[in-house]
Design an enzyme around this catalytic site. Structure first.
Site, PDB file in Angstrom:
ATOM      1  CB  SER A   5      -0.914   0.021   1.224  1.00 30.87           C
ATOM      2  OG  SER A   5      -1.458   1.326   1.354  1.00 30.87           O
ATOM      3  CG  ASP A  12      -5.140   2.408   0.823  1.00 31.87           C
ATOM      4  OD1 ASP A  12      -6.101   1.631   0.736  1.00 31.87           O
ATOM      5  OD2 ASP A  12      -4.004   2.059   1.211  1.00 31.87           O
ATOM      6  CG  HIS A  41      -9.315   0.229  -0.475  1.00 30.59           C
ATOM      7  ND1 HIS A  41      -8.724   0.035   0.754  1.00 30.59           N
ATOM      8  CD2 HIS A  41     -10.653   0.228  -0.244  1.00 30.59           C
ATOM      9  CE1 HIS A  41      -9.656  -0.094   1.675  1.00 30.59           C
ATOM     10  NE2 HIS A  41     -10.836   0.040   1.097  1.00 30.59           N
ATOM     11  CG  MET A  44     -11.305   3.426   2.111  1.00 31.18           C
ATOM     12  SD  MET A  44      -9.735   3.384   2.988  1.00 31.18           S
ATOM     13  CE  MET A  44      -8.629   3.364   1.586  1.00 31.18           C
ATOM     14  CG  MET A  67      -8.439   7.333   2.380  1.00 31.42           C
ATOM     15  SD  MET A  67      -7.516   7.462   3.930  1.00 31.42           S
ATOM     16  CE  MET A  67      -6.662   5.886   3.921  1.00 31.42           C
ATOM     17  CG  ASP A  95      -6.387  -2.776   3.092  1.00 32.86           C
ATOM     18  OD1 ASP A  95      -5.258  -2.533   3.575  1.00 32.86           O
ATOM     19  OD2 ASP A  95      -7.039  -1.957   2.414  1.00 32.86           O
ATOM     20  N   GLY A  96      -4.907  -4.229   6.171  1.00 33.05           N
ATOM     21  CA  GLY A  96      -4.702  -3.543   7.446  1.00 33.05           C
ATOM     22  C   GLY A  96      -3.975  -4.395   8.468  1.00 33.05           C
ATOM     23  N   GLY A 138       1.171  -2.097   4.073  1.00 34.55           N
ATOM     24  CA  GLY A 138       1.715  -0.744   3.997  1.00 34.55           C
ATOM     25  C   GLY A 138       2.959  -0.610   4.848  1.00 34.55           C
ATOM     26  CB  SER A 139       3.355  -0.008   8.500  1.00 34.88           C
ATOM     27  OG  SER A 139       2.172   0.728   8.508  1.00 34.88           O
ATOM     28  CG  HIS A 176      -3.893  -1.614  -1.598  1.00 34.76           C
ATOM     29  ND1 HIS A 176      -5.008  -2.373  -1.929  1.00 34.76           N
ATOM     30  CD2 HIS A 176      -4.283  -0.802  -0.573  1.00 34.76           C
ATOM     31  CE1 HIS A 176      -6.025  -2.032  -1.132  1.00 34.76           C
ATOM     32  NE2 HIS A 176      -5.613  -1.076  -0.305  1.00 34.76           N
ATOM     33  CG  MET A 182     -11.810  -2.604   5.218  1.00 35.19           C
ATOM     34  SD  MET A 182     -10.348  -2.251   4.220  1.00 35.19           S
ATOM     35  CE  MET A 182      -9.296  -1.404   5.395  1.00 35.19           C
ATOM     36  CG  PHE A 190      -5.880   6.823  10.107  1.00 31.62           C
ATOM     37  CD1 PHE A 190      -5.354   8.093   9.878  1.00 31.62           C
ATOM     38  CD2 PHE A 190      -7.206   6.717  10.521  1.00 31.62           C
ATOM     39  CE1 PHE A 190      -6.130   9.227  10.065  1.00 31.62           C
ATOM     40  CE2 PHE A 190      -7.990   7.847  10.716  1.00 31.62           C
ATOM     41  CZ  PHE A 190      -7.457   9.118  10.492  1.00 31.62           C
ATOM     42  N   GLY A 191      -2.999   4.065   7.951  1.00 29.91           N
ATOM     43  CA  GLY A 191      -2.053   2.956   7.974  1.00 29.91           C
ATOM     44  C   GLY A 191      -1.538   2.762   9.390  1.00 29.91           C
ATOM     45  N   GLY A 192      -0.816   1.686   9.579  1.00 31.77           N
ATOM     46  CA  GLY A 192      -0.111   1.465  10.849  1.00 31.77           C
ATOM     47  C   GLY A 192      -0.970   1.096  12.045  1.00 31.77           C
TER      48      GLY A 192
HETATM   49  C1  DX5 Z   1      -6.379   1.641   5.507  1.00 31.68           C
HETATM   50  C2  DX5 Z   1      -5.909   1.272   4.121  1.00 31.68           C
HETATM   51  C3  DX5 Z   1      -4.822   0.277   4.108  1.00 31.68           C
HETATM   52  C4  DX5 Z   1      -3.548   0.750   4.766  1.00 31.68           C
HETATM   53  C5  DX5 Z   1      -2.828  -0.445   5.300  1.00 31.68           C
HETATM   54  O1  DX5 Z   1      -7.477   2.466   5.391  1.00 31.68           O
HETATM   55  O2  DX5 Z   1      -6.974   0.734   3.377  1.00 31.68           O
HETATM   56  O3  DX5 Z   1      -4.550  -0.153   2.779  1.00 31.68           O
HETATM   57  O4  DX5 Z   1      -2.695   1.448   3.911  1.00 31.68           O
HETATM   58  O5  DX5 Z   1      -1.735  -0.005   6.024  1.00 31.68           O
HETATM   59  P1  DX5 Z   1      -0.975  -0.942   7.060  1.00 31.68           P
HETATM   60  O6  DX5 Z   1      -0.472  -2.124   6.277  1.00 31.68           O
HETATM   61  O7  DX5 Z   1       0.118  -0.068   7.565  1.00 31.68           O
HETATM   62  O8  DX5 Z   1      -1.959  -1.335   8.116  1.00 31.68           O
HETATM   63 ZN    ZN Z   2      -6.534  -0.228   1.383  1.00 35.85          ZN
END
Ligand code: DX5
Ligand code: ZN
Length: 217
Positions: free
Chosen positions: A8, A35, A66, A68, A37, A176-177, A198-199, A33, A137, A143-145
């Site tokens: 991501s 994201d 994706h 959102m 938003m 995802d997440g 992502g992270s 991927h 999800m 948010f990531g992380g």
């Molecule tokens: C959250 C996103 C994810 C996010 C995942 O809303 O849809 O794709 O980037 O990040 P990590 O892998 O850091 O949880």
């Molecule tokens: Zn995502």
């Protein structure tokens, strides 16, 4: 089928986006991927069309987008033109999901549906034949992380059973997440086909190595 890894870009360094896109090109990862938003469906704003256009110019792997955002029907053709290969909308954001999925496929993309942590997998039973991917999800989107919601394991298994019951064996299950080396193998074991990370990729000391260990086991 061997599973796929979709890093991501939300966790990329936006001031070095080309470098990070090329890192993914060179890595063992399979998809990008993205994201998107809108600050309404989720309490955050990430990036939109101009940034996606810049990413698409350098990306050499399929783009898994994706959304959102509320009322995603407005932008299906825009994302098709930008080069999205998979377009995922939220079940919670669509009043007429069956119609939205058909419009995504008509625009030449694979149709995905994302389910928030509170949405039961039953929500997609009646469109199981009309979609190509279900994104579970494993955090609240925005948010990531964030930390992984353990309930997702049971949900993944339940979704696999539901898809089998509906004769939709080719539908991909994406998680995802909060995905990382601590849960990736168990998720694939539970029935996941696509892991978003992502992270755990971009914030690793060695992102290439991190992608390798999440893409191949
Ligand atoms: C959250 C996103 C994810 C996010 C995942 O809303 O849809 O794709 O980037 O990040 P990590 O892998 O850091 O949880
Ligand atoms: Zn995502």
């Amino acid at each position: 089928m061997a599973h796929l890894l979709a890093p991501s870009l939300l966790a990329a360094d936006f001031a070095n986006l080309q470098r990070d896109v090329e890192m993914v090109n060179a890595s063992a990862a399979h998809w990008f991927h993205l994201d998107v938003m809108d600050g309404v469906f989720v309490p955050n704003i990430s990036f939109g069309m101009p940034v996606m256009e810049a990413i698409a110019r350098h990306a050499q792997k399929p783009l898994d987008v994706h959304l959102m955002i509320v009322d995603p029907d407005r932008y299906i053709h825009t994302f098709a033109k930008l080069g999205a290969n998979v377009l995922t909308v939220h079940e919670e954001a669509c009043n007429h999901l069956h119609r939205t999925l058909a419009a995504i496929r008509d625009a030449g993309m694979k149709a995905g549906v994302a389910l928030n942590p509170h949405t039961p997998v039953e929500a997609i039973r009646d469109v199981a034949q009309d979609l190509d991917l279900v994104c579970l999800m494993s955090v609240n989107p925005g948010f990531g992380g964030q930390s992984f919601i353990q309930r997702t394991f049971a949900k993944t298994k339940a979704l696999r059973t539901l898809l089998d019951e509906e004769g939709a064996k080719d539908v991909l299950i994406e998680i995802d997440g909060g995905v990382g080396t601590g849960n990736a193998q168990d998720l694939v074991q539970a029935g996941a086909d696509v892991l978003v990370a992502g992270s755990s990729v971009f914030r690793a000391d060695d992102p290439i190595k991190a992608a390798q260990s999440l893409a191949q086991f």
